[in-house]
Design a protein around this motif. Structure first.
Motif, mmCIF file in Angstrom:
data_model
loop_
_atom_site.group_PDB
_atom_site.id
_atom_site.type_symbol
_atom_site.label_atom_id
_atom_site.label_comp_id
_atom_site.label_asym_id
_atom_site.label_seq_id
_atom_site.Cartn_x
_atom_site.Cartn_y
_atom_site.Cartn_z
ATOM 1 N N VAL A 69 0.836 -1.203 0.000
ATOM 2 C CA VAL A 69 0.000 0.000 0.000
ATOM 3 C C VAL A 69 0.870 1.253 0.000
ATOM 4 C CG1 VAL A 69 -1.879 -1.151 1.231
ATOM 5 C CG2 VAL A 69 -0.111 0.041 2.536
ATOM 6 N N THR A 70 0.250 2.379 -0.315
ATOM 7 C CA THR A 70 0.941 3.659 -0.286
ATOM 8 C C THR A 70 1.060 4.164 1.149
ATOM 9 O OG1 THR A 70 -1.114 4.922 -0.516
ATOM 10 C CG2 THR A 70 -0.016 4.203 -2.554
ATOM 11 N N GLN A 71 1.816 5.243 1.329
ATOM 12 C CA GLN A 71 1.960 5.827 2.659
ATOM 13 C C GLN A 71 0.614 6.283 3.201
ATOM 14 O OE1 GLN A 71 4.868 8.970 2.494
ATOM 15 N NE2 GLN A 71 6.598 7.569 2.338
ATOM 16 N N GLU A 72 -0.206 6.906 2.339
ATOM 17 C CA GLU A 72 -1.507 7.398 2.783
ATOM 18 C C GLU A 72 -2.393 6.244 3.224
ATOM 19 O OE1 GLU A 72 0.001 8.215 0.016
ATOM 20 O OE2 GLU A 72 0.531 10.313 0.420
ATOM 21 N N GLN A 73 -2.387 5.153 2.467
ATOM 22 C CA GLN A 73 -3.199 4.000 2.837
ATOM 23 C C GLN A 73 -2.678 3.343 4.109
ATOM 24 O OE1 GLN A 73 -2.735 1.903 -0.868
ATOM 25 N NE2 GLN A 73 -4.747 2.526 -1.626
ATOM 26 N N GLU A 129 6.991 -3.759 6.327
ATOM 27 C CA GLU A 129 8.306 -3.318 5.861
ATOM 28 C C GLU A 129 8.133 -2.145 4.911
ATOM 29 O OE1 GLU A 129 10.429 -6.041 3.290
ATOM 30 O OE2 GLU A 129 12.289 -5.610 4.374
ATOM 31 N N LEU A 130 8.955 -1.119 5.075
ATOM 32 C CA LEU A 130 8.916 0.068 4.228
ATOM 33 C C LEU A 130 10.019 -0.027 3.189
ATOM 34 C CD1 LEU A 130 7.476 2.862 3.942
ATOM 35 C CD2 LEU A 130 9.344 3.822 5.310
ATOM 36 N N ASP A 131 9.658 0.126 1.893
ATOM 37 C CA ASP A 131 10.679 0.038 0.854
ATOM 38 C C ASP A 131 11.211 1.424 0.503
ATOM 39 O OD1 ASP A 131 8.869 1.298 -0.854
ATOM 40 O OD2 ASP A 131 8.241 -0.559 -1.819
ATOM 41 N N GLU A 132 12.159 1.463 -0.439
ATOM 42 C CA GLU A 132 12.825 2.723 -0.768
ATOM 43 C C GLU A 132 11.913 3.693 -1.520
ATOM 44 O OE1 GLU A 132 13.977 -0.284 -4.015
ATOM 45 O OE2 GLU A 132 13.550 -0.232 -1.845
ATOM 46 N N PHE A 133 10.794 3.201 -2.012
ATOM 47 C CA PHE A 133 9.858 4.060 -2.741
ATOM 48 C C PHE A 133 8.768 4.629 -1.842
ATOM 49 C CE2 PHE A 133 11.399 0.811 -5.745
ATOM 50 C CZ PHE A 133 12.076 1.643 -6.633
ATOM 51 N N GLY A 134 8.797 4.283 -0.558
ATOM 52 C CA GLY A 134 7.812 4.796 0.381
ATOM 53 C C GLY A 134 6.593 3.913 0.548
ATOM 54 N N THR A 137 2.910 -8.161 5.714
ATOM 55 C CA THR A 137 2.903 -9.611 5.584
ATOM 56 C C THR A 137 1.696 -10.168 6.315
ATOM 57 O OG1 THR A 137 5.328 -9.640 5.504
ATOM 58 C CG2 THR A 137 4.214 -11.723 5.981
ATOM 59 N N LEU A 138 0.943 -11.043 5.635
ATOM 60 C CA LEU A 138 -0.311 -11.561 6.194
ATOM 61 C C LEU A 138 -0.185 -13.045 6.517
ATOM 62 C CD1 LEU A 138 -2.814 -9.907 3.675
ATOM 63 C CD2 LEU A 138 -1.920 -8.957 5.813
ATOM 64 N N THR A 139 -0.836 -13.450 7.599
ATOM 65 C CA THR A 139 -0.915 -14.864 7.969
ATOM 66 C C THR A 139 -2.340 -15.168 8.403
ATOM 67 O OG1 THR A 139 -0.374 -14.501 10.308
ATOM 68 C CG2 THR A 139 1.474 -14.824 8.794
ATOM 69 N N ALA A 140 -2.625 -16.433 8.619
ATOM 70 C CA ALA A 140 -3.905 -16.814 9.200
ATOM 71 C C ALA A 140 -3.951 -16.315 10.646
ATOM 72 C CB ALA A 140 -4.080 -18.325 9.140
ATOM 73 N N PRO A 141 -5.145 -16.117 11.223
ATOM 74 C CA PRO A 141 -5.227 -15.608 12.605
ATOM 75 C C PRO A 141 -4.417 -16.419 13.608
ATOM 76 C CG PRO A 141 -7.370 -15.503 11.571
ATOM 77 C CD PRO A 141 -6.474 -16.221 10.605
ATOM 78 N N GLY A 142 -4.325 -17.726 13.404
ATOM 79 C CA GLY A 142 -3.552 -18.555 14.322
ATOM 80 C C GLY A 142 -2.144 -18.838 13.837
#
Length: 383
Positions: A225-229, A256-261, A266-271
């Motif tokens: 996502v973007t910084q605003e999001q 994690e923030l990349d060099e482009f902003g 990272t997503l996982t299952a709730p457990g």
């Protein structure tokens, strides 16, 4: 010197009367003006005005919540699963999604096919050979209609006869032998495969080149996502991911923030573990898949909705509504954008709004909605 003008007693009396009348008129006008000014500056508290401050609204069925429609990316790294073992010139290539038995490239006149197998092919397959590497070939021959029974890993005369029939259908020399390099093992088919850098039409091959790359089976679900999001997404937000008729809930495990902003969540299952759980097999075996998703910022709550300004609080912290039958204690299950979902009253109950400060207009009893309408009239969910 001229003679003085004589004024008669009657005219003198008339003048005095006129002066008195003018003074009286001026005094009356001043009193009226002052009365009008005082009346406009000091409003009277009448019963009608007090009644106008009481605003009523009608409870209805609806929901509150807030979500952002975004896309989740499924990354499935591709690695080399086979090396070329056929010397010659590449005459044809075919990439993209392939299924059992599909040709991925051709060297000279010899096609190279993908077969679902856990272990790579490492030798020529001919009569008398036994082992687990024979079973995938037998399964392919059974699916093509050239061999009966079940794969047993024994390359006997039945398998040899089936290989010759299969080669005849392809227009190849009927040797009864499948040479090393003609089959490529891919652990899960169908899959989207890539070819090695050296597998290009017109390129001369000597053997040993990385030939086919396929997904490893490892899956990573990320939200970029973007910084605003990113500023709108709290760490405790959940993500509802949809693929065809399947739906999974994910949570944010890290960012994690990349060099482009841009921010990558990272997503996982709730457990913990893979988001798709036991249903990962329904997903395409592509190196990268885009999935529709909704980031739930405020969880959706459904029930009886009322204007938030109608909910009052007692000193002990309990909440209540003022209805036409008096005070009714309620439980607030959720709120957002001026609407609250409460327990304790039914849809259709008229409730009093505090002073109408939220801009709610008086709402007399309304007719029943038409079938299929009105169920979500109080919904404040975005998205």
């Amino acid at each position: 010197m001229a003679d003085a003008v004589k004024v008669s007693p009657a005219r003198r009396v008339l003048g005095v009367v006129l002066v008195l009348l003018l003074v009286a008129a001026a005094a009356g006008a001043g009193w009226w003006a002052s009365r009008a000014t005082l009346t406009s500056q000091v409003p009277e508290a009448s019963g009608e005005q007090a009644a106008a401050e009481v605003v009523w609204a009608e409870a209805s069925s609806g929901s509150v919540g807030r979500s952002l429609p975004l896309s989740t990316t499924l990354r499935q790294p591709a690695v080399p699963v086979a090396q070329n073992a056929l010397p010659g010139v590449v005459t044809s290539v075919s990439t993209g999604e392939v299924a059992e038995g599909d040709v991925v490239y051709v060297v000279g006149e010899t096609p190279v096919r993908v077969v679902e197998a856990d272990a790579p092919f490492w030798r020529d397959l001919a009569r008398g050979v036994k082992g687990e590497d024979v079973r995938p070939l037998q399964r392919l021959l059974i699916e093509e209609g050239h061999l009966g029974g079940e794969p047993d890993g024994d390359f006997g005369w039945n398998t040899e006869r089936a290989v010759k029939a299969w080669q005849k259908d392809q227009g190849l020399e009927q040797t009864g032998v499948v040479a090393l390099g003609e089959l490529v093992a891919v652990s899960d088919l169908p899959a989207v495969v890539q070819l090695g850098e050296g597998i290009v039409v017109g390129r001369s091959l000597g053997g040993g080149e990385d030939s086919v790359l396929a997904p490893t089976g490892e899956r990573e679900f990320v939200l970029v996502v973007t910084q605003e999001q990113a500023r709108l997404i709290p760490a405790e937000a959940s993500v509802e991911i949809t693929f065809e008729d399947h739906r999974w809930t994910a949570v944010i495990a890290g960012s994690e923030l990349d060099e482009f902003g841009s921010t990558t969540f990272t997503l996982t299952a709730p457990g913990g573990g893979e988001v798709c759980g036991e249903e990962c097999g329904v997903l395409p075996n592509d190196a990268q898949v885009t999935l529709r998703s909704d980031v739930v910022i405020v969880p959706r709550v459904e029930g009886t909705t009322v204007p938030a300004a109608a909910v009052r609080t007692r000193p002990d912290g309990t909440a209540y509504l003022v209805t036409e039958d008096g005070e009714v204690e309620v439980g607030v299950r959720g709120s957002g954008q001026g609407v609250a979902v409460v327990d304790g009253v039914e849809p259709g109950t008229r409730v009093q709004v505090l002073g109408g400060t939220q801009g709610v207009q008086p709402a007399p009893a309304q007719p029943e909605p038409e079938p299929g309408q009105g169920d979500d009239s109080a919904s404040t969910q975005e998205g």
